[in-house]
Design an enzyme around this catalytic site. Structure first.
Site, PDB file in Angstrom:
ATOM      1  CG  ASP A 129      54.889 -36.048 -42.897  1.00 21.95           C
ATOM      2  OD1 ASP A 129      55.707 -35.568 -43.926  1.00 21.95           O
ATOM      3  OD2 ASP A 129      53.780 -36.422 -43.011  1.00 21.95           O
ATOM      4  CG  HIS A 163      57.512 -36.347 -46.797  1.00 18.41           C
ATOM      5  ND1 HIS A 163      57.631 -37.317 -45.798  1.00 18.41           N
ATOM      6  CD2 HIS A 163      57.401 -37.303 -48.095  1.00 18.41           C
ATOM      7  CE1 HIS A 163      57.756 -38.628 -46.266  1.00 18.41           C
ATOM      8  NE2 HIS A 163      57.651 -38.546 -47.660  1.00 18.41           N
ATOM      9  CG  HIS A 204      55.407 -46.657 -44.824  1.00 14.58           C
ATOM     10  ND1 HIS A 204      53.970 -46.453 -45.426  1.00 14.58           N
ATOM     11  CD2 HIS A 204      56.043 -45.549 -45.280  1.00 14.58           C
ATOM     12  CE1 HIS A 204      53.999 -45.021 -45.908  1.00 14.58           C
ATOM     13  NE2 HIS A 204      55.357 -44.634 -45.706  1.00 14.58           N
ATOM     14  CD  GLU A 260      53.976 -38.133 -48.934  1.00  9.41           C
ATOM     15  OE1 GLU A 260      53.372 -38.846 -50.017  1.00  9.41           O
ATOM     16  OE2 GLU A 260      54.172 -38.789 -48.003  1.00  9.41           O
ATOM     17  CD  GLU A 261      54.906 -40.908 -45.308  1.00  9.42           C
ATOM     18  OE1 GLU A 261      53.610 -41.489 -45.608  1.00  9.42           O
ATOM     19  OE2 GLU A 261      56.018 -41.189 -45.867  1.00  9.42           O
TER      20      GLU A 261
END
Length: 377
Positions: free
Chosen positions: A68, A66, A348, A133-134
């Site tokens: 994103d 992903h 994150h 995905e996030e």
């Protein structure tokens, strides 16, 4: 600058906060097209997906990932601009450095090096890239897989670039993930004055014994690959707006991470039975975020383990820990699915970073996996 590092920095400069792709897939697409991949953008709502394939023969090996990233949080808390990559003390800093733009860069450069040496592999290579995905993960990989299934395109091996390593690159790989089931529960009571509680019904006090049963329930004992199913309350709230009023309802949210010993329908039946046994008045809604999947043995696991040992000297641990991933959408098609990526210590977080040397080594690992699966003998 190393080719993998250079591409990773280019991708980090794209502010691709979910569901925005911000040009990442165009950068990757240019490199893939130059290698002879046929590019098929798939756009659903705000989500940008890319299916790129080279060849038509089986087996079909797919890199999945992903573009994103999660929001940065307060930019002032970062040592440097999260979308202006910086190298400090041998680490590349920037949002998405290890989740998962570093992996995407390694996938591209590994494929370039592999095809330069093996221009006619015994099989096909594909990339399945999403910008969802996030986020809710409703218009990303799941939609691409639906399209592939509808037209009979089958992925044999899928390698997802999630950051799976714990302390050293390659020390852990994910060969499966637990399922995730969310519940939204409303317990109905009767609002009333706290001094006249006999005329009211406190929803929390009605629910408390049932909650104790839910927490104490032994759902299963797991198995050789999965820990026992976990039940966790994520929200418990009621508020009348005054100290002398019993609220009329309670809102609760909960999540279960479950193994292949269970299925979502079985969990729902168990929880409904516990609620009914408690005699409470309630409404309950469900959301299945994903079923568990497992790739226990096979060519993909063998190739990945051997490649990691050759490049790093480590014997990787097979693990199903962590959250969900887009592998949950690919595995039901019958594909062998594995997740392998950088150290996940800063994902994150503010000042997310990846070891520059690990990017190069990750590309070498990916390349060796391609060789083991797509080069005869």
């Amino acid at each position: 600058m190393d080719a993998t590092l250079e591409l990773a920095t280019e991708l980090i400069r794209c502010p691709s906060v979910t569901p925005t792709d911000a040009g990442c897939q165009a950068l990757m697409g240019e490199r893939l097209a130059a290698m002879g991949f046929l590019l098929e953008p798939m756009l659903y709502g705000e989500v940008t997906n890319l299916w790129a394939c080279r060849g038509t023969a089986q087996p079909l090996f797919c890199f999945a990932g992903h573009t994103d990233v999660v929001p940065t949080g307060p930019v002032a808390d970062w040592t440097s601009d999260p979308f202006e990559p910086v190298i400090r003390d041998g680490r590349l800093y920037g949002r998405g450095a290890c989740d998962m733009k570093g992996s995407l860069a390694a996938m591209i450069t590994a494929t370039e090096a592999f095809l330069a040496t093996h221009p006619s592999p015994a099989g096909s290579i594909a990339f399945l890239i999403t910008s969802d995905e996030e986020g809710p993960a409703r218009d990303g990989t799941v939609r691409v897989v639906e399209q592939l299934e509808a037209r009979g395109e089958k992925i044999d091996y899928a390698l997802v670039g999630e950051p799976t390593s714990a302390d050293r690159l390659g020390d852990q790989i994910r060969n499966g993930r637990r399922g995730s089931l969310n519940g939204w529960l409303t317990v109905k009571g009767k609002q009333g004055h706290v001094a006249y509680s006999q005329l009211a019904r406190n929803p929390l006090q009605s629910f408390a014994p049932v909650l104790a049963d839910l927490v104490a329930e032994v759902w299963d004992r797991g198995n050789a690959f999965f820990p026992p199913t976990s039940f966790q309350i994520t929200k418990l709230a009621m508020d009348s707006g005054a100290t002398n009023v019993i609220p009329g309802q309670l809102e609760a949210r909960f999540n279960l991470r479950f193994s292949t010993e269970f299925d979502a329908a079985g969990i729902q039946r168990r929880i409904t039975a516990l609620l009914d046994r408690g005699g409470i008045d309630y409404d309950l809604a469900w959301e299945l975020a994903g079923n568990p999947f497992l790739t226990s043995k096979g060519a993909l696991v063998d190739a990945a383990c051997a490649a990691i040992t050759e490049i790093t000297g480590l014997s990787p641990e097979l693990s199903t820990a962590g959250g969900t991933s887009d592998g949950r959408f690919i595995a039901p098609t019958g594909a062998q699915v594995l997740e392998l990526g950088p150290i996940n210590a800063t994902i994150h977080q503010v000042d997310e970073c990846v070891d520059v040397r690990d990017l190069t080594r990750l590309a070498h690992i990916y390349g060796r996996i391609l060789e083991k699966l797509l080069v005869p003998g």
